[in-house]
Design a protein around this motif. Sequence first.
Motif, PDB file in Angstrom:
ATOM      1  N   ILE A   1      17.181  19.011 -12.156  1.00 56.35           N
ATOM      2  CA  ILE A   1      16.054  18.793 -13.059  1.00 56.35           C
ATOM      3  C   ILE A   1      14.916  18.247 -12.198  1.00 56.35           C
ATOM      4  CG2 ILE A   1      15.196  17.619 -15.110  1.00 56.35           C
ATOM      5  CD1 ILE A   1      17.438  19.546 -15.712  1.00 56.35           C
ATOM      6  N   LEU A   2      13.830  19.001 -12.093  1.00 53.72           N
ATOM      7  CA  LEU A   2      12.715  18.638 -11.225  1.00 53.72           C
ATOM      8  C   LEU A   2      11.448  18.437 -12.048  1.00 53.72           C
ATOM      9  CD1 LEU A   2      13.182  21.239  -8.324  1.00 53.72           C
ATOM     10  CD2 LEU A   2      14.083  18.899  -8.455  1.00 53.72           C
ATOM     11  N   VAL A   3      10.622  17.487 -11.627  1.00 48.45           N
ATOM     12  CA  VAL A   3       9.339  17.249 -12.295  1.00 48.45           C
ATOM     13  C   VAL A   3       8.332  18.278 -11.790  1.00 48.45           C
ATOM     14  CG1 VAL A   3       7.474  15.624 -12.720  1.00 48.45           C
ATOM     15  CG2 VAL A   3       9.828  14.793 -12.470  1.00 48.45           C
ATOM     16  N   ASN A   4       7.692  18.974 -12.721  1.00 50.24           N
ATOM     17  CA  ASN A   4       6.663  19.950 -12.372  1.00 50.24           C
ATOM     18  C   ASN A   4       5.265  19.341 -12.502  1.00 50.24           C
ATOM     19  OD1 ASN A   4       5.210  22.312 -11.869  1.00 50.24           O
ATOM     20  ND2 ASN A   4       5.456  23.091 -13.940  1.00 50.24           N
ATOM     21  N   GLU A   5       4.865  18.950 -13.713  1.00 48.15           N
ATOM     22  CA  GLU A   5       3.513  18.443 -13.957  1.00 48.15           C
ATOM     23  C   GLU A   5       3.568  17.240 -14.893  1.00 48.15           C
ATOM     24  OE1 GLU A   5       0.894  19.567 -12.510  1.00 48.15           O
ATOM     25  OE2 GLU A   5       1.265  21.646 -11.934  1.00 48.15           O
ATOM     26  N   LEU A   6       2.462  16.490 -14.933  1.00 48.00           N
ATOM     27  CA  LEU A   6       2.298  15.375 -15.866  1.00 48.00           C
ATOM     28  C   LEU A   6       1.023  15.573 -16.671  1.00 48.00           C
ATOM     29  CD1 LEU A   6       2.975  12.270 -13.548  1.00 48.00           C
ATOM     30  CD2 LEU A   6       4.643  13.545 -14.915  1.00 48.00           C
ATOM     31  N   ALA A   7       1.058  15.158 -17.936  1.00 45.63           N
ATOM     32  CA  ALA A   7      -0.149  15.123 -18.764  1.00 45.63           C
ATOM     33  C   ALA A   7      -0.160  13.792 -19.495  1.00 45.63           C
ATOM     34  CB  ALA A   7      -0.168  16.276 -19.755  1.00 45.63           C
ATOM     35  N   MET A   8      -1.258  13.046 -19.366  1.00 43.36           N
ATOM     36  CA  MET A   8      -1.350  11.720 -19.981  1.00 43.36           C
ATOM     37  C   MET A   8      -2.236  11.758 -21.204  1.00 43.36           C
ATOM     38  SD  MET A   8      -1.184   9.059 -16.842  1.00 43.36           S
ATOM     39  CE  MET A   8      -0.566  10.061 -15.512  1.00 43.36           C
ATOM     40  N   ARG A   9      -1.717  12.370 -22.251  1.00 45.11           N
ATOM     41  CA  ARG A   9      -2.410  12.583 -23.522  1.00 45.11           C
ATOM     42  C   ARG A   9      -1.431  13.342 -24.395  1.00 45.11           C
ATOM     43  NH1 ARG A   9      -2.779  17.825 -22.624  1.00 45.11           N
ATOM     44  NH2 ARG A   9      -3.329  18.587 -20.545  1.00 45.11           N
TER      45      ARG A   9
ATOM     46  N   MET B   1      -0.038  12.584  -7.366  1.00 43.93           N
ATOM     47  CA  MET B   1       1.095  12.593  -8.288  1.00 43.93           C
ATOM     48  C   MET B   1       2.402  12.854  -7.555  1.00 43.93           C
ATOM     49  SD  MET B   1       3.180  15.087 -10.057  1.00 43.93           S
ATOM     50  CE  MET B   1       2.151  16.514 -10.406  1.00 43.93           C
ATOM     51  N   ARG B   2       2.425  13.892  -6.696  1.00 46.08           N
ATOM     52  CA  ARG B   2       3.645  14.196  -5.939  1.00 46.08           C
ATOM     53  C   ARG B   2       4.032  13.023  -5.029  1.00 46.08           C
ATOM     54  NH1 ARG B   2       5.481  17.276  -8.971  1.00 46.08           N
ATOM     55  NH2 ARG B   2       5.514  19.543  -8.847  1.00 46.08           N
TER      56      ARG B   2
ATOM     57  N   LEU C   1      -5.097   8.568 -12.584  1.00 46.80           N
ATOM     58  CA  LEU C   1      -5.257   9.117 -11.246  1.00 46.80           C
ATOM     59  C   LEU C   1      -4.159  10.121 -10.917  1.00 46.80           C
ATOM     60  CD1 LEU C   1      -6.997   8.832  -8.676  1.00 46.80           C
ATOM     61  CD2 LEU C   1      -5.421   7.039  -7.926  1.00 46.80           C
ATOM     62  N   PHE C   2      -2.943   9.870 -11.418  1.00 48.22           N
ATOM     63  CA  PHE C   2      -1.813  10.731 -11.077  1.00 48.22           C
ATOM     64  C   PHE C   2      -1.767  12.007 -11.919  1.00 48.22           C
ATOM     65  CE2 PHE C   2      -0.457   6.341 -10.058  1.00 48.22           C
ATOM     66  CZ  PHE C   2      -0.448   6.481  -8.678  1.00 48.22           C
ATOM     67  N   ALA C   3      -2.544  12.042 -13.001  1.00 50.64           N
ATOM     68  CA  ALA C   3      -2.711  13.290 -13.744  1.00 50.64           C
ATOM     69  C   ALA C   3      -3.916  14.065 -13.234  1.00 50.64           C
ATOM     70  CB  ALA C   3      -2.859  13.009 -15.235  1.00 50.64           C
TER      71      ALA C   3
END
Length: 378
Positions: free
Chosen positions: A262-270, A103-104, A95-97
Amino acid sequence: MNTTVGVIGGGQLARMMIPAAVNLGIRIRVLAENEGMSADLAAVQVGDYRDRDVVLAFADTVDVVTFDHEHVPQGILRELVARGVAVHPGPDALLFAQDKLLMRQRLSELGLPVPDWVRVENAAELGAFLAAHNSRGVVKTARGGYDGKGVRLVTHEHEADDWFAALAEDGNDGALLVEELVEFRRELAQLVARRPSGQIALWPVVETVQQGGVCAEVIAPAPQSEGRLARAAADIAVRIAEGIGATGMLAVELFETTDERILVNELAMRPHNSGHWSIEGSTTSQFEQHLRAVLDLPLGATDVRDPWTVMVNILGGPASEPLSARYPTAFEAYPAAKVHTYGKDPRPGRKVGHVTVGGDDLDLVAYQARAAAAVFQD
């Protein structure tokens, strides 16, 4: 192993899982969207991943379901789980990807560093955010964007009116994500693998170079990343993986900002483009690790094989001949280069393959990887 892994999605990520599965003696079956896709070597079924009956029928033929992409609808994923199918990553994590707003929100709840952001439903709300952020912001569609799609730099509240209009038409009470325009020194990615039983493995943080919103190059490890930066990236990735219950591969895309954040931009679950270097550059590739993780097998070592590995994407490819026509030139000139092609027809900007080179001298390694990839470009 008398085990079958089912991969939904027939793209290059599924394609690169096939050799890892063969080496481990794991059967792999792919549900491809169309005939002739990258992973057609293992495509046993062609169908729409949004079709409940298609996905359920495919799941009946495998022991574990995993993914080449994150787009399978939540309703279908949850029905698979309700039927007792092992799904990794599961719907609660995916769901968060799938939704950048969720996600944010989740990353903020976990206390992780993210750009300043807000949910906006109309131009007035967007204007208020811009007024508080020097009249600059990045607007993103909550769902569906990748490789630079669904992302827009704005300086005026009405520059996303077409997106707001589309959301109003679909009748689902949708919203857009707007976040601060981050002044960053470079982009990084931290890969992490997690088993359902909790074991975690990390690779070195890498630097990614973007071209037109698409990853063009990866340097592993990221230059000058030892110490605080490496520890921070690893800590962020572990906290995310555990905080959302990710299983399999997780790629955390990061900004290293000009003011030392250091900041989180995106996530990919794969498996992810930022980890392709690991096929030759690490003791355990991200593709083997993903299979180990979704089967809840002990994870492999992630040591690097060379001090430096550079991966360069082949974007577009030659216009008038297949990629294989360039093999003699590339192999003769750059024998240290490892070339991977994805079985795709060349098209401007399309990822059709990649080249990896490892060695002791970063300048030489980068030159050879870039030059070998350039052989496949017109």
